[in-house]
Design a protein around this motif. Sequence first.
Motif: not given
Length: 50
Positions: A15-16, A28-29, A33-34, A47-50
Amino acid sequence: MKDGIPSGIATSGRALVKFASGSLIAVSGKTLIFSTKSTGPNRFDLEFTD
């Protein structure tokens, strides 16, 4: 079905975040990854990770 119990679904993706404010301004920006998985009827774990 698994062992006679509904097994549910599991998903994943990217997701962006185009706009965020408040406590989420740090993402922001960025692209996150979910992943999700069912935890019960009409319930899921996200669960979200960056």
